[in-house]
Write an enzyme that holds these catalytic residues in place. Sequence first.
Site, PDB file in Angstrom:
ATOM      1  N   LYS A 113       0.770  -1.020  -0.114  1.00  0.00           N
ATOM      2  CA  LYS A 113       0.247  -0.021   0.068  1.00  0.00           C
ATOM      3  C   LYS A 113       0.888   1.198   0.000  1.00  0.00           C
ATOM      4  O   LYS A 113       0.534   2.302   0.136  1.00  0.00           O
ATOM      5  CB  LYS A 113      -0.993  -0.027   1.132  1.00  0.00           C
ATOM      6  CG  LYS A 113      -1.819  -0.945   1.465  1.00  0.00           C
ATOM      7  CD  LYS A 113      -2.885  -0.910   2.387  1.00  0.00           C
ATOM      8  CE  LYS A 113      -3.834  -1.953   2.095  1.00  0.00           C
ATOM      9  NZ  LYS A 113      -4.974  -1.662   3.233  1.00  0.00           N
ATOM     10  N   LYS A 158       6.676   2.823  -3.182  1.00  0.00           N
ATOM     11  CA  LYS A 158       6.905   1.781  -3.789  1.00  0.00           C
ATOM     12  C   LYS A 158       6.304   1.405  -5.060  1.00  0.00           C
ATOM     13  O   LYS A 158       6.645   0.878  -6.198  1.00  0.00           O
ATOM     14  CB  LYS A 158       6.867   0.582  -2.808  1.00  0.00           C
ATOM     15  CG  LYS A 158       7.694   0.452  -1.656  1.00  0.00           C
ATOM     16  CD  LYS A 158       7.264  -1.098  -0.832  1.00  0.00           C
ATOM     17  CE  LYS A 158       8.271  -1.215   0.222  1.00  0.00           C
ATOM     18  NZ  LYS A 158       8.174  -2.737   0.728  1.00  0.00           N
ATOM     19  N   ASP A 172      10.166  -6.616   0.585  1.00  0.00           N
ATOM     20  CA  ASP A 172      10.710  -6.316   1.722  1.00  0.00           C
ATOM     21  C   ASP A 172      12.004  -5.613   1.820  1.00  0.00           C
ATOM     22  O   ASP A 172      12.812  -6.045   1.172  1.00  0.00           O
ATOM     23  CB  ASP A 172      10.547  -7.215   2.900  1.00  0.00           C
ATOM     24  CG  ASP A 172      10.297  -6.801   4.312  1.00  0.00           C
ATOM     25  OD1 ASP A 172       9.276  -5.798   4.605  1.00  0.00           O
ATOM     26  OD2 ASP A 172      11.208  -6.669   5.107  1.00  0.00           O
ATOM     27  N   SER A 173      11.734  -4.315   2.271  1.00  0.00           N
ATOM     28  CA  SER A 173      13.072  -3.665   2.250  1.00  0.00           C
ATOM     29  C   SER A 173      13.360  -2.770   3.319  1.00  0.00           C
ATOM     30  O   SER A 173      12.548  -2.588   4.174  1.00  0.00           O
ATOM     31  CB  SER A 173      12.914  -2.592   0.950  1.00  0.00           C
ATOM     32  OG  SER A 173      11.814  -2.056   1.199  1.00  0.00           O
ATOM     33  N   GLY A 203      10.302   7.442   2.516  1.00  0.00           N
ATOM     34  CA  GLY A 203      11.184   6.836   3.613  1.00  0.00           C
ATOM     35  C   GLY A 203      12.554   7.620   3.922  1.00  0.00           C
ATOM     36  O   GLY A 203      12.273   9.132   4.269  1.00  0.00           O
TER      37      GLY A 203
HETATM   38  P1  IMP Z   1       8.395  -2.586   3.986  1.00  0.00           P
HETATM   39  O1  IMP Z   1       6.987  -1.669   3.281  1.00  0.00           O
HETATM   40  O2  IMP Z   1       8.111  -3.269   5.184  1.00  0.00           O
HETATM   41  O3  IMP Z   1       9.283  -3.078   2.956  1.00  0.00           O
HETATM   42  O4  IMP Z   1       9.224  -1.221   4.700  1.00  0.00           O
HETATM   43  C1  IMP Z   1      10.116  -0.661   3.963  1.00  0.00           C
HETATM   44  C2  IMP Z   1      10.496   0.646   4.782  1.00  0.00           C
HETATM   45  O5  IMP Z   1      11.960   0.488   4.465  1.00  0.00           O
HETATM   46  C3  IMP Z   1      10.197   1.966   4.119  1.00  0.00           C
HETATM   47  O6  IMP Z   1       8.770   2.410   4.757  1.00  0.00           O
HETATM   48  C4  IMP Z   1      11.179   2.964   4.490  1.00  0.00           C
HETATM   49  O7  IMP Z   1      11.130   3.410   5.586  1.00  0.00           O
HETATM   50  C5  IMP Z   1      12.361   2.185   4.225  1.00  0.00           C
HETATM   51  N1  IMP Z   1      12.863   1.924   2.560  1.00  0.00           N
HETATM   52  C6  IMP Z   1      12.743   1.015   1.801  1.00  0.00           C
HETATM   53  N2  IMP Z   1      13.014   1.423   0.671  1.00  0.00           N
HETATM   54  C7  IMP Z   1      13.372   2.639   0.668  1.00  0.00           C
HETATM   55  C8  IMP Z   1      13.716   3.274  -0.441  1.00  0.00           C
HETATM   56  O8  IMP Z   1      13.985   3.385  -1.578  1.00  0.00           O
HETATM   57  N3  IMP Z   1      13.846   4.804  -0.158  1.00  0.00           N
HETATM   58  C9  IMP Z   1      13.616   5.175   1.539  1.00  0.00           C
HETATM   59  N4  IMP Z   1      13.263   4.472   2.362  1.00  0.00           N
HETATM   60  C10 IMP Z   1      12.993   2.878   1.925  1.00  0.00           C
END
Ligand code: IMP
Length: 191
Positions: A9, A13, A69-70, A151
């Site tokens: 969501k 991303k 997941d990032s 992010g």
């Molecule tokens: P996920 O949605 O559980 O994968 O959490 C990813 C979180 O990692 C995001 O909410 C950001 O805080 C951080 N993150 C991951 N990728 C990026 C990026 O490309 N730019 C900035 N923050 C990122």
Amino acid sequence: MRHLIFASKNKGKIFEVSKILGKQDFDIVSLLGIDLPDIIESGSTFEENAKIKAETVFNNLEIPTIADDSGLVVEQLDGRPGVYSARYSGEGATDKENNEKLLLELRNFPGKHKAKYVCVAVYYDGKNYFSAYGEIHGEIIKEGKGNNGFGYDPLFVPDGYKKTMAQLTIEEKNKISHRAIAFNELKKLIK
Ligand code: IMP
């Protein structure tokens, strides 16, 4: 044309991933506007959490699903925030709150704050499971700059660049990012 659900969501991303995969070969629908219970990211690694997202969404909708997941891994913080990047300053935290917490945690560390972004992208269709990994190295600066991305992007300067990720255009970010590396690899695996 492949019809895929992207188990996210997160508008930042979703924008990036639809551009990376392209409109020609993929028709991607995100979870925005789809009523599913919240997915609990109970894994301790990026891959475990990406798999949980893809499996949960596939099991509910029965449509081939991609997920990622990032997060941000900071050397001086022993890898934090890592898998907790989205909820670093608490459940439901905003990007601004997370960035403030990061700067607070780093304030007593001298020298360059080396960091990397990591992304695991996965595909699941009930039978096949594929995963791909991407990372990009850089440093965390002391004050946010730029309005693009999402992010931690205003605080992250990729190695070899003088701008933050949030000062790059979407095209520039998608040439180098952890997410672009992972999804370009995943694209090859599922084609
Ligand atoms: P996920 O949605 O559980 O994968 O959490 C990813 C979180 O990692 C995001 O909410 C950001 O805080 C951080 N993150 C991951 N990728 C990026 C990026 O490309 N730019 C900035 N923050 C990122």
